[in-house]
Design an enzyme around this catalytic site. Structure first.
Site, short mmCIF file in Angstrom:
data_model
loop_
_atom_site.label_atom_id
_atom_site.label_comp_id
_atom_site.label_asym_id
_atom_site.label_seq_id
_atom_site.Cartn_x
_atom_site.Cartn_y
_atom_site.Cartn_z
N GLU A 7 -19.67 4.62 -12.39
CA GLU A 7 -18.69 3.53 -12.44
C GLU A 7 -19.36 2.17 -12.38
OE1 GLU A 7 -14.77 1.97 -9.97
OE2 GLU A 7 -15.10 4.09 -10.28
N LYS A 8 -20.53 2.10 -11.75
CA LYS A 8 -21.20 0.82 -11.58
C LYS A 8 -22.70 1.06 -11.45
CE LYS A 8 -19.48 1.21 -6.85
NZ LYS A 8 -18.48 2.23 -7.17
N ASP A 103 -15.71 6.65 -9.54
CA ASP A 103 -15.36 6.77 -8.12
C ASP A 103 -14.31 7.87 -7.94
OD1 ASP A 103 -17.11 4.81 -7.41
OD2 ASP A 103 -15.62 3.22 -7.28
N ASP A 105 -11.32 8.50 -7.25
CA ASP A 105 -9.92 8.10 -7.17
C ASP A 105 -9.38 7.99 -8.58
OD1 ASP A 105 -10.93 5.68 -8.18
OD2 ASP A 105 -10.99 4.74 -6.21
N TYR A 322 -21.47 -1.28 -1.05
CA TYR A 322 -20.40 -1.69 -1.96
C TYR A 322 -19.25 -2.34 -1.19
CZ TYR A 322 -16.91 -1.20 -5.70
OH TYR A 322 -15.94 -1.43 -6.65
N ARG A 324 -16.13 -3.59 -2.24
CA ARG A 324 -14.72 -3.46 -2.63
C ARG A 324 -14.15 -2.13 -2.12
NH1 ARG A 324 -13.61 -6.78 -7.61
NH2 ARG A 324 -15.44 -8.06 -7.95
#
Length: 705
Positions: A7-8, A103, A105, A322, A324
Site C-alpha cells: 500500500e505504501k 493494509d 482493511d 506509520y 495515519r
C-alpha cells in the site's frame, strides 16, 4: 516471478526485509533476496472520474441534469501516481503471481485491487494479510497467504467500492443541487455537501447556537476551612434537597447566607471517612486523532498541521511508525524490538536518557496485544536515530510526545490514595476530596496527563479520623454561574468525529456508530476540517472553530437526513452487509441513487438566507444579480437565467443598474437593455427572441429616433 504490491513504500521495505533483505534497489520497486519483486502504491492510485469525464456537457451545472449516475463507473489515475502506475504495469506484465499487500482493511483491499484491475492483469492474484509488521509477523503472514478471491477479501473490496461510489453520488449530485439553490438566493461559491463533511459542520453549527442561546444561571456555594487535631483542610457545602434545583444547585443567595451564618466559626464533626487506593495505567501509544487532540490543546496546532508534521517524522526523518492509524495497540512481537527503540531514543537525545534508564523492559503492559491490533499499530518511535537539533520545533514537540507515550509502557502503574471526608456542621454537610501520591509510576514520563484535576480536589489531606471534632476557622460564600459549552477546537472536533455516537439519541444507531469508530477516518478527518475552512463554512479564531453565516445557512437549508450522522451509521451497516456477502453492490448503489434522487427533489425547495449584499434583479424581480466573468471581463447577470436574460455592466464590483431602461416601442411588453455586439454596443428587447427590435447606442442610451 512473484510481485508484491504494497500500500505504501514503508510497507514494501518491511516485506522485503521479511523476504531476506534487499538484493537490488530500482526506481519504484525493490528486488528481494529470494528473487521476488516488491513495489508499492501511494494510497489510492486512482480516483473516481468527474461528471464531465462521462459527458462534457456536465461541465455546466444544471438542475435538469441531476441526478448524475454513471452507467459504467470509471476511474482515472491521480496525476501524482501516473509514473508509479507505469512501474507496476511493467512488473506485473511479466509476473507469474501478483500479491495484494494492501493494509488489512477494506480500503487497503480495494486500492490494490483497483491497480490490478485497471492494468488488466489476468494471472493469479494472492492476498497477504499484514497486521503484525515485525519480521516474524510478516513471515508468518506470507506462510498463510490465500487467493485474493477468498470471500473475506472479495467482500471487503466490494464494500470499499460501494463506499466510494456512494460518496461520489452524494458529493457530486447534492453539491451541485444545493449550490444552484444557493445561487438562486444570491450566494456565491460552491456549496459542497458530503457524507462526513456535512454532519461535521452540523456539530459546529449546533454547538455555536447552543452557546448563543445559553442562559447563565447564578448559584451559590460555601467553602469552609476546618481545623482537625491532625491538621487543616477545606470542605465544600453539599446543600440538601430543600434548597436545590434538579441539578443539586442552590439558586437563592439568601439560603446560602443563612447556612453561612450558622456554620461560621462553629464546631463540627467528621461523620464520614473513606480512603481507597487508586491505580491508573499508562495511556496507550497515540493514534493519529489522539495526537491531534493533544497537539491542539497543547500548542493550538491544526489537525492538518499535526498530520503534516507527523508525516515528515515518518517519511523524511523515519523516526516514527506509520502515523495515519486509528489503533493505539502494538503487536506482541514489537515488544522484542523495544531495546533497540530505547537505544535509539537515548542515542538521539541524551536529555531523555534518565527516562530511558528508568524503563523496565521486562514489563509487557496492555498495549502489547495482538487481539487488539487493527490495520495499523500505535504511533511509536522507530530504531532510527536522529539528532534532535535537526528537527524543527514542531517536529521535536510531536516526537517528544510520541516517545514519552511509548516510554510510559515500560513504567509501573500510577498509584495514589483517594480520600473523601464528610464533615457535619450545624446540620449541614461539607465534602472534601483529595489524592495522596503513593507511586508516580508512568507519570514520571508524562507530566501533564490528559485528565484535568477537579477544581475542588486537594492534592494532600491530613490523616484525620472519623468522629473527630473539628472547628470552622473561616467560611465564605461562593458566587458561581453556569457556563455554556465550550467552542469546538480542531482537537475536540476530531475527538467528536471519532466518538460521534455521543451526539446521537437513537440507541440502535448510537450502538452502530460506536462499532464503526465514528465518522471519517484517521487519514481524512483533518482534510474534512480543512475543507470546511476553505469553503468558509467555519472560521478559526485562535484555537476555536466558529461557524459562519454561510455554514449555518447550509445546515438550515439541508434536510436532517443529509446533515445527521445517523445516515452514516445506516450506510456502515449496509457496507458491512456487503462485506459479509449478504447485500450486493448493485442493490446498495440502487438504494443510494434513490436516496439521492429524493434529496435532489427536496433541494429544489431549499431556502438559503439571502446574502446581506444581494441585489434583486430589476427586470424580473425574482432572481438575484450575480457577478460573472466573460472573455471581455466582469458583468452581472440574473440568477434566474435562462428564464431571465438580464445583464448589467460591472462598475467597481457593483452592477451598473442606473441605466435608462425604456419600454420597447415595438412590442410594449419588454424593456430595452444594453448589449455588446460584434460591432459594439446596441440595445435590444428583453422579450427576445419573441421581439427582435434593436437600436443603436448613443452615449449610453438607445437611439430611438
Amino acid at each position: 516471478m512473484r510481485v508484491y504490491i504494497a500500500e505504501k513504500p514503508s510497507l514494501a521495505k518491511v516485506i522485503v526485509a521479511a523476504l531476506g533483505g534487499t538484493k537490488e534497489r530500482k526506481d519504484g520497486y525493490l528486488v528481494a533476496a529470494n528473487g521476488d519483486y516488491v513495489t508499492w502504491c501511494f494510497g489510492h492510485m486512482y480516483e473516481q472520474a468527474a461528471p464531465d469525464d462521462y459527458d462534457s456537457n456536465l461541465k455546466v451545472w444544471r438542475l435538469s441534469d441531476l441526478p448524475i449516475v454513471p452507467d459504467v463507473w470509471q476511474l482515472r489515475p491521480r496525476k501524482e501516481t501516473i509514473k508509479q502506475i507505469k512501474v507496476i504495469q511493467s512488473l506485473i506484465g511479466r509476473a507469474k503471481e501478483v500479491v495484494n499487500a494492501g493494509d488489512p482493511d477494506r480500503e487497503g483491499q480495494l486500492l490494490v485491487d483497483e491497480v490490478i484491475e485497471e492494468l488488466g492483469y489476468g494471472g493469479s492474484v494472492l492476498r497477504v494479510w499484514l497486521q503484525d509488521l515485525t519480521d516474524g509477523g510478516v513471515r508468518a503472514a506470507i506462510q498463510k497467504i490465500l487467493p485474493n478471491t477468498t470471500p473475506l477479501y472479495a467482500g471487503l473490496s466490494r464494500s470499499a467500492r460501494a463506499r466510494s461510489r456512494a460518496d461520489w453520488l452524494v458529493g457530486m449530485n447534492l453539491s451541485r443541487a444545493y449550490t444552484l439553490a444557493a445561487q438562486n438566493c444570491g450566494l456565491e461559491g460552491v456549496i459542497s455537501v458530503g457524507r462526513v463533511q456535512t454532519p461535521t459542520l452540523a456539530l459546529v453549527v449546533h454547538r455555536d447556537r447552543d452557546i448563543e442561546a445559553f442562559a447563565s444561571v447564578s448559584y451559590f456555594g460555601i467553602e469552609a476551612e476546618f481545623e482537625a487535631p491532625e491538621g487543616v483542610y477545606k470542605g465544600f457545602w453539599q446543600p440538601n434537597d430543600a434548597v436545590t434545583d434538579e441539578h443539586g444547585r442552590c439558586l437563592k443567595r439568601g439560603d446560602a447566607d443563612i447556612v453561612l451564618s450558622q456554620v461560621n466559626e462553629a464546631a463540627g464533626c467528621i461523620v464520614g471517612l473513606e480512603a481507597k487506593e487508586g491505580r491508573s495505567i499508562a495511556p496507550l501509544p497515540y493514534t493519529l486523532s489522539g495526537l491531534q487532540v493533544y497537539c491542539s490543546a497543547k500548542w493550538g496546532m491544526s489537525a492538518q498541521r499535526v498530520l503534516d508534521v507527523a508525516q515528515a517524522l515518518y517519511e523524511k526523518h523515519k523516526v516514527i511508525s506509520y502515523p495515519r492509524t486509528d489503533c493505539g495497540y502494538l503487536s506482541v512481537n514489537q515488544h522484542a524490538e523495544a531495546s533497540g527503540v530505547l537505544a535509539s531514543l537515548s542515542g538521539s537525545d541524551p536529555v531523555i536518557g534518565h527516562l530511558v534508564d528508568g524503563a523496565d523492559l521486562e514489563m509487557k503492559g496492555r498495549a502489547f496485544n495482538d487481539k487488539k491490533v487493527g490495520a495499523h499499530t500505535g504511533i511509536i518511535p522507530t530504531q532510527q536515530r536522529v539528532s534532535v537539533s535537526d528537527l524543527s520545533k514542531e517536529e521535536l514537540n510531536l516526537y517528544d510526545a510520541i516517545r514519552r507515550r511509548y516510554l510510559a509502557q515500560f513504567y509501573p502503574v500510577h498509584q495514589f490514595l483517594s480520600t473523601v471526608i464528610l464533615t457535619e456542621v450545624a446540620g449541614e454537610t461539607f465534602k472534601t476530596t483529595g489524592k495522596t501520591l503513593l507511586n508516580p509510576g508512568w507519570r514520571v514520563v508524562i507530566s501533564d496527563p490528559d485528565e484535568k484535576k477537579d477544581d475542588e480536589e486537594q492534592s494532600a489531606l491530613p490523616s484525620v479520623t472519623k468522629d473527630a471534632a473539628v472547628a470552622v476557622i473561616k467560611s465564605a460564600r461562593q458566587d458561581k454561574k453556569t457556563k455554556p459549552p465550550g467552542r469546538w477546537t480542531e482537537g475536540t472536533l476530531i475527538k467528536a468525529m471519532a466518538n460521534i455516537s455521543k451526539y446521537v439519541e437513537n440507541p440502535d444507531i448510537k450502538k452502530r456508530l460506536k462499532e464503526t469508530s465514528g465518522i471519517g477516518t484517521e487519514a481524512t478527518r483533518a482534510g474534512i476540517i480543512e475543507t470546511l475552512k476553505r469553503r468558509v463554512f467555519v472560521k478559526a479564531k485562535g484555537k476555536q472553530l466558529i461557524s459562519t453565516e454561510l455554514g449555518r445557512g447550509l445546515i438550515d437549508a439541508l434536510p436532517e437526513s443529509v446533515s445527521s450522522p445517523e445516515t452514516t451509521a445506516l450506510w456502515e451497516q449496509a457496507l458491512e452487509s456487503i462485506a459479509g456477502n449478504s447485500l450486493t453492490l448493485d442493490d446498495f448503489t440502487s438504494r443510494q441513487v434513490a436516496w439521492v434522487e429524493k434529496q435532489i427533489e427536496i433541494s429544489s425547495t431549499a431556502k438559503f438566507a439571502r446574502a446581506a449584499h444581494s441585489i434583486e434583479c430589476p427586470e424580473c424581480g425574482k432572481g438575484i444579480l450575480r457577478r460573472r466573468k466573460s472573455g471581455r471581463g466582469y458583468f452581472w447577470g440574473c440568477s434566474k437565467y435562462p428564464e431571465c436574460k438580464a445583464t448589467y455592466q460591472d462598475k467597481k464590483s457593483q452592477p451598473d443598474i442606473e441605466v435608462p431602461r425604456p419600454e420597447c416601442p415595438v412590442c410594449g411588453d419588454g424593456v430595452l437593455r444594453q448589449r455588446n455586439g460584434k460591432k459594439g454596443k446596441f440595445w435590444g428587447c428583453t422579450q427576445y427572441p419573441a421581439c427582435t427590435a434593436t437600436y443603436n447606442d448613443s452615449k449610453g442610451v438607445p437611439q430611438l429616433s
